[in-house]
Design an enzyme around this catalytic site. Structure first.
Site, PDB file in Angstrom:
ATOM      1  N   ASP A 269       0.879  -1.232   0.015  1.00 51.58           N
ATOM      2  CA  ASP A 269      -0.128  -0.168  -0.096  1.00 51.58           C
ATOM      3  C   ASP A 269       0.756   1.318  -0.001  1.00 51.58           C
ATOM      4  O   ASP A 269       1.658   1.548   0.978  1.00 51.58           O
ATOM      5  CB  ASP A 269      -0.982   0.128   1.229  1.00 51.58           C
ATOM      6  CG  ASP A 269      -1.802   1.209   1.471  1.00 51.58           C
ATOM      7  OD1 ASP A 269      -1.814   2.094   0.465  1.00 51.58           O
ATOM      8  OD2 ASP A 269      -2.308   1.401   2.435  1.00 51.58           O
TER       9      ASP A 269
ATOM     10  N   HIS B 294      30.863  12.848   4.841  1.00 48.05           N
ATOM     11  CA  HIS B 294      31.906  13.471   4.022  1.00 48.05           C
ATOM     12  C   HIS B 294      31.905  12.199   2.725  1.00 48.05           C
ATOM     13  O   HIS B 294      31.983  10.929   3.012  1.00 48.05           O
ATOM     14  CB  HIS B 294      33.340  13.180   4.703  1.00 48.05           C
ATOM     15  CG  HIS B 294      33.518  13.984   5.790  1.00 48.05           C
ATOM     16  ND1 HIS B 294      34.449  13.954   6.834  1.00 48.05           N
ATOM     17  CD2 HIS B 294      32.607  15.124   6.353  1.00 48.05           C
ATOM     18  CE1 HIS B 294      34.212  14.752   7.892  1.00 48.05           C
ATOM     19  NE2 HIS B 294      33.147  15.312   7.710  1.00 48.05           N
TER      20      HIS B 294
ATOM     21  N   GLU C  27      31.338   8.771   4.533  1.00 47.27           N
ATOM     22  CA  GLU C  27      31.856   8.648   5.793  1.00 47.27           C
ATOM     23  C   GLU C  27      30.652   8.991   7.009  1.00 47.27           C
ATOM     24  O   GLU C  27      30.670  10.106   7.115  1.00 47.27           O
ATOM     25  CB  GLU C  27      33.218   9.345   6.277  1.00 47.27           C
ATOM     26  CG  GLU C  27      34.329   8.858   5.219  1.00 47.27           C
ATOM     27  CD  GLU C  27      35.413   9.903   5.486  1.00 47.27           C
ATOM     28  OE1 GLU C  27      35.455  10.750   6.311  1.00 47.27           O
ATOM     29  OE2 GLU C  27      36.293   9.848   4.816  1.00 47.27           O
TER      30      GLU C  27
ATOM     31  N   ARG D 225      32.719  17.749   2.133  1.00 50.81           N
ATOM     32  CA  ARG D 225      32.752  17.339   3.273  1.00 50.81           C
ATOM     33  C   ARG D 225      31.383  18.151   4.022  1.00 50.81           C
ATOM     34  O   ARG D 225      31.175  18.021   5.252  1.00 50.81           O
ATOM     35  CB  ARG D 225      33.944  17.890   3.889  1.00 50.81           C
ATOM     36  CG  ARG D 225      35.203  17.221   3.715  1.00 50.81           C
ATOM     37  CD  ARG D 225      36.460  18.069   4.251  1.00 50.81           C
ATOM     38  NE  ARG D 225      36.411  18.175   5.989  1.00 50.81           N
ATOM     39  CZ  ARG D 225      36.824  17.105   6.660  1.00 50.81           C
ATOM     40  NH1 ARG D 225      37.093  15.958   6.059  1.00 50.81           N
ATOM     41  NH2 ARG D 225      36.586  17.068   7.873  1.00 50.81           N
TER      42      ARG D 225
ATOM     43  N   GLU E  49      35.340   9.704  17.188  1.00 48.49           N
ATOM     44  CA  GLU E  49      35.343  11.168  16.661  1.00 48.49           C
ATOM     45  C   GLU E  49      35.601  12.097  17.553  1.00 48.49           C
ATOM     46  O   GLU E  49      35.902  11.748  18.756  1.00 48.49           O
ATOM     47  CB  GLU E  49      34.166  11.357  15.835  1.00 48.49           C
ATOM     48  CG  GLU E  49      34.413  10.842  14.296  1.00 48.49           C
ATOM     49  CD  GLU E  49      35.447  11.792  13.260  1.00 48.49           C
ATOM     50  OE1 GLU E  49      35.762  13.008  14.386  1.00 48.49           O
ATOM     51  OE2 GLU E  49      35.589  11.318  12.529  1.00 48.49           O
TER      52      GLU E  49
ATOM     53  N   GLU F  30      36.479  14.974  -2.155  1.00 49.44           N
ATOM     54  CA  GLU F  30      35.764  14.607  -0.816  1.00 49.44           C
ATOM     55  C   GLU F  30      34.923  15.818  -0.395  1.00 49.44           C
ATOM     56  O   GLU F  30      35.578  16.703  -0.065  1.00 49.44           O
ATOM     57  CB  GLU F  30      36.848  14.174   0.344  1.00 49.44           C
ATOM     58  CG  GLU F  30      35.969  14.024   1.585  1.00 49.44           C
ATOM     59  CD  GLU F  30      36.930  14.122   2.874  1.00 49.44           C
ATOM     60  OE1 GLU F  30      36.327  13.657   3.835  1.00 49.44           O
ATOM     61  OE2 GLU F  30      37.928  14.664   2.708  1.00 49.44           O
TER      62      GLU F  30
ATOM     63  N   GLU G 277      33.089   6.710  14.471  1.00 54.08           N
ATOM     64  CA  GLU G 277      33.143   6.372  12.777  1.00 54.08           C
ATOM     65  C   GLU G 277      33.551   5.050  12.605  1.00 54.08           C
ATOM     66  O   GLU G 277      34.486   4.763  13.313  1.00 54.08           O
ATOM     67  CB  GLU G 277      33.826   7.558  12.336  1.00 54.08           C
ATOM     68  CG  GLU G 277      33.700   7.515  10.717  1.00 54.08           C
ATOM     69  CD  GLU G 277      34.604   8.315   9.857  1.00 54.08           C
ATOM     70  OE1 GLU G 277      35.222   8.246   8.936  1.00 54.08           O
ATOM     71  OE2 GLU G 277      34.446   9.383  10.370  1.00 54.08           O
TER      72      GLU G 277
ATOM     73  N   GLU H 118      29.439   9.621  10.212  1.00 54.17           N
ATOM     74  CA  GLU H 118      29.487   9.662  11.721  1.00 54.17           C
ATOM     75  C   GLU H 118      28.379   9.581  12.408  1.00 54.17           C
ATOM     76  O   GLU H 118      27.142   9.985  12.109  1.00 54.17           O
ATOM     77  CB  GLU H 118      30.301  11.139  11.736  1.00 54.17           C
ATOM     78  CG  GLU H 118      31.454  11.193  11.302  1.00 54.17           C
ATOM     79  CD  GLU H 118      32.162  12.488  11.192  1.00 54.17           C
ATOM     80  OE1 GLU H 118      33.435  12.869  11.073  1.00 54.17           O
ATOM     81  OE2 GLU H 118      31.048  13.361  11.295  1.00 54.17           O
TER      82      GLU H 118
ATOM     83  N   ARG I 255      40.857  20.489   5.680  1.00 55.26           N
ATOM     84  CA  ARG I 255      39.640  20.022   6.163  1.00 55.26           C
ATOM     85  C   ARG I 255      38.582  21.106   6.303  1.00 55.26           C
ATOM     86  O   ARG I 255      37.512  21.114   6.904  1.00 55.26           O
ATOM     87  CB  ARG I 255      39.597  19.301   7.645  1.00 55.26           C
ATOM     88  CG  ARG I 255      39.954  17.782   6.812  1.00 55.26           C
ATOM     89  CD  ARG I 255      40.444  16.967   8.357  1.00 55.26           C
ATOM     90  NE  ARG I 255      40.498  15.559   8.131  1.00 55.26           N
ATOM     91  CZ  ARG I 255      41.547  14.613   7.539  1.00 55.26           C
ATOM     92  NH1 ARG I 255      42.511  15.589   7.332  1.00 55.26           N
ATOM     93  NH2 ARG I 255      41.439  13.518   7.441  1.00 55.26           N
TER      94      ARG I 255
END
Length: 488
Positions: free
Chosen positions: A51, A272, A131, A363, A216, A361, A223, A133, A343
């Protein structure tokens, strides 16, 4: 794998139940279970009826009949490690009763995105490595009443517990990572080492390949690194990971969450996302002579994501809570810049030796997003950049290698540096603007004339976010407003 081979595998493993699972617009997993004796090749070929009107933002009640089509090709089915009776979990796509893919099925959208990649003759595979977390808490309390809006979460690692005399039958040992101190001291400061190890063992049971496992930065945060995969595989793996992490915590008398920002003043949970496009076995993002070994194609991809970042954020940072995480100083960059090793840039170029490891990457995404939609939107935005020979905007054209968290708002504005939207409302506004453009990346069209994201889906997504996130949260008083406004 064929349906026949799947049933044979179930027989060999003495499976008693098959659990058919699918993902809704928000990213929530749903399931329906069948006794194995009621299934045969014909039933699996025809699909499992359900449904659709009972799923948020899907079908009206007068068009409620829908079909779950088990996907045996990608091979992400697994034996559920948590059920009392042997149960096989199968990922499903959602179909209309005429057998066509349902336009609001996120997994089907992800498959259409990959088809679009191939049809554009740019690449034949896109790899994603998220990644995710997460936090593990001992307790969570929420109150949402007409006269009270509050929450409280607790972890034995929390610095606020220094004054607590004892925890049940245990004394207060005093070893804690402190705010922003969780990366990454050994036990007893790290209280979750054995819990994460148990999670890893179960993740391996369900077919995931893990590598790095660690505490972390924040109190109670962890992580577990999972090997990358193709777009659909990676999104499937996010659903597996979330399920396992939550269930292992639950069975240990704790509660796990992937919520972006459950703690004020400490780091939040990101997703990330590492990305690359390949063709004929070659990494299109690789150029040994480029900055950090990045090719022109990779820079065009980054430019596409940056150019469309406001609308991208509506899918990669899909909750009101997402934007509480995107604050300078918490390793959650909202500044649209790229750089190797940095970062504080929203797009980091990880260190890698050789062609296979070169990737971008991004972030800023978080796990409140639907992984199928988040990965699809980033890929479409990047492909838009490649198709249009896009260049990264002037202020970030060259890599920004400085600590971008140290920049003031005035400095960011003066230098012309762009940032992500500050709220989900702003991100949704950007999606609405995209619908007015003829060349929008969200209007990617397949050769058969169909769209990856239909207008109906996008309108439903917009309305859903207004109704379930934006308006309800904006309409509720916040506790801090009593500090700033009560005595006005």
């Amino acid at each position: 794998m064929t349906a026949k081979e799947f049933l044979q595998e179930c027989k060999e493993k003495e499976i008693e139940f098959v659990d058919f699972r699918f993902t809704d617009i928000k990213g929530t997993w749903h399931h329906v279970t069948y006794d194995i004796e009621s299934l045969d090749e014909e039933v699996l070929a025809n699909g499992i009826p359900f449904d659709g009107s009972s799923i948020p933002a899907w079908q009206p009640i007068n068009e409620s009949d829908m079909i779950l089509k088990p996907d045996f090709e990608i091979g992400t089915h697994f034996e559920d490690p948590f059920t009392a009776d042997p149960t096989m979990v199968v990922f499903c796509d959602v179909l209309n009763t005429d057998g066509t893919p349902y336009e609001k099925c996120p997994r089907s959208i992800a498959k259409r995105t990959l088809k679009y990649l191939e049809e554009q003759n740019i690449g034949d595979v896109a790899y994603f490595g998220p990644e995710n977390e997460f936090f593990v808490f001992e307790n969570v309390v929420v109150r949402d009443e007409i006269n009270s809006q509050c929450y409280e979460v607790d972890t034995i690692e929390g610095a606020w517990n220094d004054y607590v005399a004892e925890f049940g039958d245990e004394l207060n040992i005093g070893h804690r990572p402190r705010t922003k101190g969780g990366y990454f001291p050994v036990p007893p400061v790290d209280s979750m080492m054995d819990l994460r190890a148990e999670m890893v063992k179960v993740l391996k049971e369900v077919g995931l390949k893990t590598f790095v496992v660690h505490h972390e930065v924040a109190q109670g945060q962890g992580e577990i690194g999972v090997r990358f995969g193709t777009l659909v595989e990676a999104a499937d793996n996010v659903q597996k990971l979330k399920y396992v992490v939550k269930m292992v915590a639950h069975l240990n008398g704790k509660t796990a969450t992937f919520m972006p920002k459950p703690l004020y003043g400490d780091n939040g949970n990101g997703m990330h996302t590492h990305q690359s496009i390949w063709k004929d076995g070659k990494n299109l993002f690789y150029d040994p002579n480029g900055y950090a070994n990045l090719s022109k194609v990779a820079l065009q991809y980054i430019a596409g994501v940056f150019e469309n970042a406001n609308a991208v954020a509506a899918f990669t940072n899909a909750s009101m809570n997402s934007y509480k995480r995107l604050q300078p100083g918490f390793e959650a960059p909202n500044i649209l810049a790229y750089s190797a090793k940095n970062r504080s840039a929203s797009c980091r170029i990880p260190f890698g030796a050789g062609e296979k490891s070169v990737r971008t990457e991004f972030r800023f995404p978080d796990s409140s997003s639907n992984p199928y939609l988040a990965f699809s939107v980033m890929l479409l935005a990047g492909l838009w950049g490649i198709k249009n020979n896009a260049e990264i905007y002037e202020a970030a054209k060259e890599p920004l290698n400085e600590d971008l968290f140290e920049l003031s708002l005035d400095e960011i504005k003066q230098r012309g540096i762009r940032t992500l939207p500050a709220t989900l409302r702003e991100a949704i506004y950007a999606v609405e603007d995209e619908l007015k453009k003829e060349d929008s990346f969200l209007k990617a069209t397949l050769k058969d004339g169909s769209r990856v994201f239909s207008d109906n889906f996008l309108k439903t997504y917009i309305d859903y976010k207004y109704e379930t996130e934006i308006i309800p949260v904006e309409g509720r008083p916040h506790p801090y407003e009593f500090i700033t406004t009560y005595s006005c």
